[in-house]
Design an enzyme around this catalytic site. Structure first.
Site, mmCIF file in Angstrom:
data_model
loop_
_atom_site.group_PDB
_atom_site.id
_atom_site.type_symbol
_atom_site.label_atom_id
_atom_site.label_comp_id
_atom_site.label_asym_id
_atom_site.label_seq_id
_atom_site.Cartn_x
_atom_site.Cartn_y
_atom_site.Cartn_z
ATOM 1 N N ARG A 40 0.833 -1.209 0.000
ATOM 2 C CA ARG A 40 0.000 0.000 0.000
ATOM 3 C C ARG A 40 0.869 1.261 0.000
ATOM 4 O O ARG A 40 0.619 2.200 -0.745
ATOM 5 C CB ARG A 40 -0.899 -0.023 1.247
ATOM 6 C CG ARG A 40 -2.254 0.553 0.997
ATOM 7 C CD ARG A 40 -3.234 0.296 2.124
ATOM 8 N NE ARG A 40 -4.591 0.381 1.569
ATOM 9 C CZ ARG A 40 -5.689 0.286 2.306
ATOM 10 N NH1 ARG A 40 -5.620 0.059 3.591
ATOM 11 N NH2 ARG A 40 -6.881 0.386 1.740
ATOM 12 N N ALA A 224 -24.111 9.077 14.285
ATOM 13 C CA ALA A 224 -24.292 9.633 12.932
ATOM 14 C C ALA A 224 -24.451 8.501 11.918
ATOM 15 O O ALA A 224 -25.365 8.517 11.094
ATOM 16 C CB ALA A 224 -23.096 10.522 12.567
ATOM 17 N N CYS A 277 -18.467 0.474 6.951
ATOM 18 C CA CYS A 277 -18.759 1.073 8.254
ATOM 19 C C CYS A 277 -20.183 0.956 8.779
ATOM 20 O O CYS A 277 -20.357 0.701 9.967
ATOM 21 C CB CYS A 277 -18.325 2.526 8.235
ATOM 22 S SG CYS A 277 -16.539 2.655 8.119
HETATM 23 P P1 NAD Z 1 -8.399 0.644 5.933
HETATM 24 O O1 NAD Z 1 -8.445 -0.798 6.192
HETATM 25 O O2 NAD Z 1 -8.563 1.159 4.534
HETATM 26 O O3 NAD Z 1 -7.005 1.243 6.466
HETATM 27 C C1 NAD Z 1 -6.445 0.918 7.695
HETATM 28 C C2 NAD Z 1 -4.938 0.768 7.512
HETATM 29 O O4 NAD Z 1 -4.330 0.637 8.796
HETATM 30 C C3 NAD Z 1 -4.512 -0.465 6.718
HETATM 31 O O5 NAD Z 1 -3.783 -0.068 5.579
HETATM 32 C C4 NAD Z 1 -3.652 -1.275 7.709
HETATM 33 O O6 NAD Z 1 -2.566 -1.924 7.089
HETATM 34 C C5 NAD Z 1 -3.191 -0.204 8.649
HETATM 35 N N1 NAD Z 1 -2.779 -0.705 9.967
HETATM 36 C C6 NAD Z 1 -3.460 -1.538 10.812
HETATM 37 N N2 NAD Z 1 -2.761 -1.717 11.943
HETATM 38 C C7 NAD Z 1 -1.618 -0.995 11.831
HETATM 39 C C8 NAD Z 1 -0.511 -0.779 12.690
HETATM 40 N N3 NAD Z 1 -0.444 -1.329 13.911
HETATM 41 N N4 NAD Z 1 0.488 0.011 12.252
HETATM 42 C C9 NAD Z 1 0.434 0.577 11.029
HETATM 43 N N5 NAD Z 1 -0.596 0.418 10.188
HETATM 44 C C10 NAD Z 1 -1.622 -0.356 10.578
HETATM 45 O O7 NAD Z 1 -9.493 1.311 6.886
HETATM 46 P P2 NAD Z 1 -10.284 2.690 6.671
HETATM 47 O O8 NAD Z 1 -11.435 2.501 5.756
HETATM 48 O O9 NAD Z 1 -9.306 3.765 6.389
HETATM 49 O O10 NAD Z 1 -10.895 2.891 8.124
HETATM 50 C C11 NAD Z 1 -10.084 3.226 9.235
HETATM 51 C C12 NAD Z 1 -10.971 3.660 10.376
HETATM 52 O O11 NAD Z 1 -11.696 4.837 10.003
HETATM 53 C C13 NAD Z 1 -12.033 2.650 10.792
HETATM 54 O O12 NAD Z 1 -12.203 2.728 12.175
HETATM 55 C C14 NAD Z 1 -13.291 3.136 10.094
HETATM 56 O O13 NAD Z 1 -14.458 2.765 10.789
HETATM 57 C C15 NAD Z 1 -13.109 4.632 10.145
HETATM 58 N N6 NAD Z 1 -13.797 5.382 9.081
HETATM 59 C C16 NAD Z 1 -13.772 4.928 7.790
HETATM 60 C C17 NAD Z 1 -14.368 5.684 6.783
HETATM 61 C C18 NAD Z 1 -14.353 5.227 5.354
HETATM 62 O O14 NAD Z 1 -14.974 5.899 4.536
HETATM 63 N N7 NAD Z 1 -13.686 4.147 4.996
HETATM 64 C C19 NAD Z 1 -14.970 6.901 7.092
HETATM 65 C C20 NAD Z 1 -14.962 7.340 8.420
HETATM 66 C C21 NAD Z 1 -14.367 6.578 9.404
HETATM 67 C C1 UGA Z 2 -20.682 6.634 5.442
HETATM 68 C C2 UGA Z 2 -21.121 8.001 5.983
HETATM 69 O O1 UGA Z 2 -21.905 8.658 4.991
HETATM 70 C C3 UGA Z 2 -19.905 8.862 6.331
HETATM 71 O O2 UGA Z 2 -20.331 10.082 6.924
HETATM 72 C C4 UGA Z 2 -19.011 8.095 7.313
HETATM 73 O O3 UGA Z 2 -17.854 8.830 7.577
HETATM 74 C C5 UGA Z 2 -18.630 6.764 6.706
HETATM 75 O O4 UGA Z 2 -19.832 6.017 6.388
HETATM 76 C C6 UGA Z 2 -17.848 5.902 7.646
HETATM 77 O O5 UGA Z 2 -17.913 6.059 8.826
HETATM 78 O O6 UGA Z 2 -17.203 5.025 7.083
HETATM 79 P P1 UGA Z 2 -19.776 5.720 3.124
HETATM 80 O O7 UGA Z 2 -20.087 4.397 3.713
HETATM 81 O O8 UGA Z 2 -18.447 5.945 2.538
HETATM 82 O O9 UGA Z 2 -19.981 6.858 4.223
HETATM 83 O O10 UGA Z 2 -20.843 6.070 1.980
HETATM 84 P P2 UGA Z 2 -22.374 6.518 2.022
HETATM 85 O O11 UGA Z 2 -22.571 7.548 1.010
HETATM 86 O O12 UGA Z 2 -22.835 6.819 3.383
HETATM 87 O O13 UGA Z 2 -23.113 5.211 1.507
HETATM 88 C C7 UGA Z 2 -23.189 4.035 2.303
HETATM 89 C C8 UGA Z 2 -24.077 3.014 1.615
HETATM 90 O O14 UGA Z 2 -25.446 3.426 1.642
HETATM 91 C C9 UGA Z 2 -23.747 2.813 0.132
HETATM 92 O O15 UGA Z 2 -23.852 1.462 -0.205
HETATM 93 C C10 UGA Z 2 -24.799 3.633 -0.573
HETATM 94 O O16 UGA Z 2 -25.060 3.185 -1.871
HETATM 95 C C11 UGA Z 2 -25.995 3.413 0.344
HETATM 96 N N1 UGA Z 2 -27.009 4.489 0.233
HETATM 97 C C12 UGA Z 2 -26.697 5.754 0.608
HETATM 98 C C13 UGA Z 2 -28.270 4.190 -0.225
HETATM 99 O O17 UGA Z 2 -28.573 3.035 -0.552
HETATM 100 N N2 UGA Z 2 -29.196 5.187 -0.300
HETATM 101 C C14 UGA Z 2 -28.917 6.465 0.052
HETATM 102 O O18 UGA Z 2 -29.824 7.329 -0.057
HETATM 103 C C15 UGA Z 2 -27.634 6.754 0.511
#
Ligand code: NAD
Ligand code: UGA
Length: 463
Positions: A40, A224, A277
């Protein structure tokens, strides 16, 4: 305290884009993003910036601007911790797959490992920021680990959950509805909060930066996501009723969305929400509620997941029933595999579960997704452990050309709402398919009249 050196542990969907924007907007702060995953990090550092491991509109331009100037990606975690004044923890917090809380609680092992590594390595005071989504009161665990190092180093723990949505991450980060920062109400806690506020104040208006106590901040993030997912399940529940009664879910959504108390966003009926999530965070909320003995609260939120699972199953079942109760050896083309448009992320995508259901019915699946690779699709299916790797390989074929994907197909299922699907040559697709040619639109994406005029048997969710 003025922050000039930041480290972020975790270069994933949150760590990567979030730090890229901080680096872009704060050229005087050095931002070092570290990860254990060498592949990555290598992609984040690839000379060809279009190869960065996360597809997000606009992200490669931001990375191109800041990388090498004040944005760096590395696998040297210890060194980055040592150098930084402020450390974001953005590692994954998946649902536990073992032991107590299996299938419900968030697995905090990666978080704990980070805390232990910070405790071991740090020789100067640090602000540690929870960026990952965590159960309420996790900061207490971090504090416990960090305060028992015996090194005399002082730590302040903040909660700064991320609200970006995939596919719109850059925009969400540039213009967030709010930035939430939770911290201790002690003088040291307030100083730490202010230091992080000052970082965001480089581009976020002050009235959008909200400060609270740590527990409120942690719980607000889970709340949220629960509310957002609940809206999708609510409209999806109505979609089934619409199908039985002749109402149209799009018309219902529009009618209720114009009520300013309800609002028009997040009312799009679909094959079910996916993503890494929503499900994980609600299961976590349910687990927390149960652990406090709040069974009614737990049941209330669990229903959001039950409804979502039902919607995915219902969509797959409609395909089978409509195709004369058998899809055995019938080719069904999936348009889209990602959990939503404009991302290459497939985690918990509804497509995976619909495919699994249809493969159990011995269907042959063809997939076209503009951003998802075949290896990822096979990985997603193999992860379910429903059938052998060979069976998944035999059952699912991926195409880079949407027209080839549809040749001789009995039906098309729209699983992701990619804009590009709307402008395909649908007449050409129709001509190449078996007749009657069916479309099952799981996203209400296509123009119903146009599809019917061409000759498709067209069915959309909630109509
Ligand atoms: P991800 O799996 O894409 O990334 C996490 C990264 O952390 C991985 O690349 C992994 O290799 C690395 N990692 C794990 N343990 C480690 C360590 N000890 N040292 C160094 N690197 C390490 O996950 P993500 O989607 O970025 O989500 C991360 C967090 O953010 C989660 O708690 C998720 O719920 C939250 N979150 C995600 C989103 C989203 O849109 N994906 C939005 C808001 C919040
Ligand atoms: C969601 C939240 O929107 C973010 O605010 C939050 O940070 C994130 O989760 C997180 O914690 O990971 P995300 O999952 O990236 O973001 O995308 P969304 O746009 O929320 O969509 C989530 C799922 O719901 C998708 O599969 C989307 O297609 C579906 N969806 C969304 C619907 O089916 N209908 C809608 O009206 C909206």
């Amino acid at each position: 305290m003025k922050i000039t050196n930041i480290c972020c542990i975790g270069a994933g969907y949150v760590g990567g884009p979030t730090m890229a924007i901080i680096a872009q907007k704060c050229p005087n702060i050095k931002v070092m993003v570290v990860d254990l995953n060498q592949e990555r990090i290598a992609l984040w550092n690839d000379a060809d910036v279009t190869k960065i491991p996360i597809y997000e509109p606009g992200l490669s331009d931001v990375v191109a601007e800041a990388r090498g100037r004040n944005l760096f990606f590395s696998t040297e975690v210890d060194r980055a911790i040592e150098d930084a004044q402020l450390i974001f923890i953005s590692v994954n917090t998946p649902t536990k797959t073992y032991g107590l809380g299996k299938g419900m609680a968030a697995d905090l092992k990666y978080i704990e490992l980070c805390a232990r590594q910070i405790a071991r390595v740090a020789t100067s005071d640090k602000i540690v920021v929870e960026k990952s989504t965590l159960p309420v009161r996790t900061a207490e665990v971090l504090k416990n680990i960090l305060e028992h190092t015996g090194s005399g180093v002082k730590f302040q723990i903040l909660s700064n959950p991320e609200f970006l949505a995939e596919g719109t991450a850059v925009q969400d980060l540039l213009q967030p509805d709010r930035v939430l920062i939770g911290g201790d109400t002690t003088p040291e806690g307030e100083k730490a909060i202010q230091a992080l506020v000052d970082v965001y104040a480089n581009w976020v208006p002050n009235d959008r930066i909200l400060t609270t106590n740590v527990w409120s901040s942690e719980l607000s993030k889970l709340t949220a996501n629960a509310f957002l997912a609940q809206r999708v399940s609510s409209i999806n529940a109505m979609s089934e009723l619409c199908e039985k009664t002749g109402a149209d879910v799009n018309e219902v959504a529009r009618a209720i969305g114009m009520d300013s108390r309800i609002g028009s966003k997040f009312l799009k009926s679909s094959v079910g929400f996916g993503g890494s999530c929503f499900q994980k965070d609600i299961l976590n909320l349910v687990y927390i509620a149960k652990s406090y003995g709040l069974n009614e609260v737990a049941d209330y939120w669990e229903q959001v997941i039950i409804m979502n699972d039902h919607q995915k199953r219902r969509f797959a079942n409609t395909i089978v029933q409509t195709l004369y109760n058998t899809v055995s050896d019938k080719k069904i083309t999936f348009f889209g595999w990602a959990f939503k448009k404009d991302t290459n992320d497939t985690r918990e995508s509804a497509a995976i579960y619909v495919a699994d259901y249809l493969l159990n019915e011995q269907s042959k699946i063809a997939v076209y997704d503009p951003q998802v690779k075949e290896s990822q699709i096979q990985k997603d299916l193999n992860y379910l452990e429903t059938r052998s790797l060979e069976a998944n390989k035999k059952g699912v074929t991926c195409f880079e050309d949407p027209y080839l994907a549809c040749q001789e197909a009995h039906a098309i299922a729209v699983l992701t709402e990619w804009d590009a699907f709307k402008s395909l040559d649908w007449q050409r697709i129709y001509d190449s398919m078996k007749k009657p040619a069916f479309i099952f639109d799981g996203r209400n994406l296509l123009d119903e009249k146009k599809m019917r005029d061409i000759g498709f048997v067209y069915q959309a969710i909630g109509k």
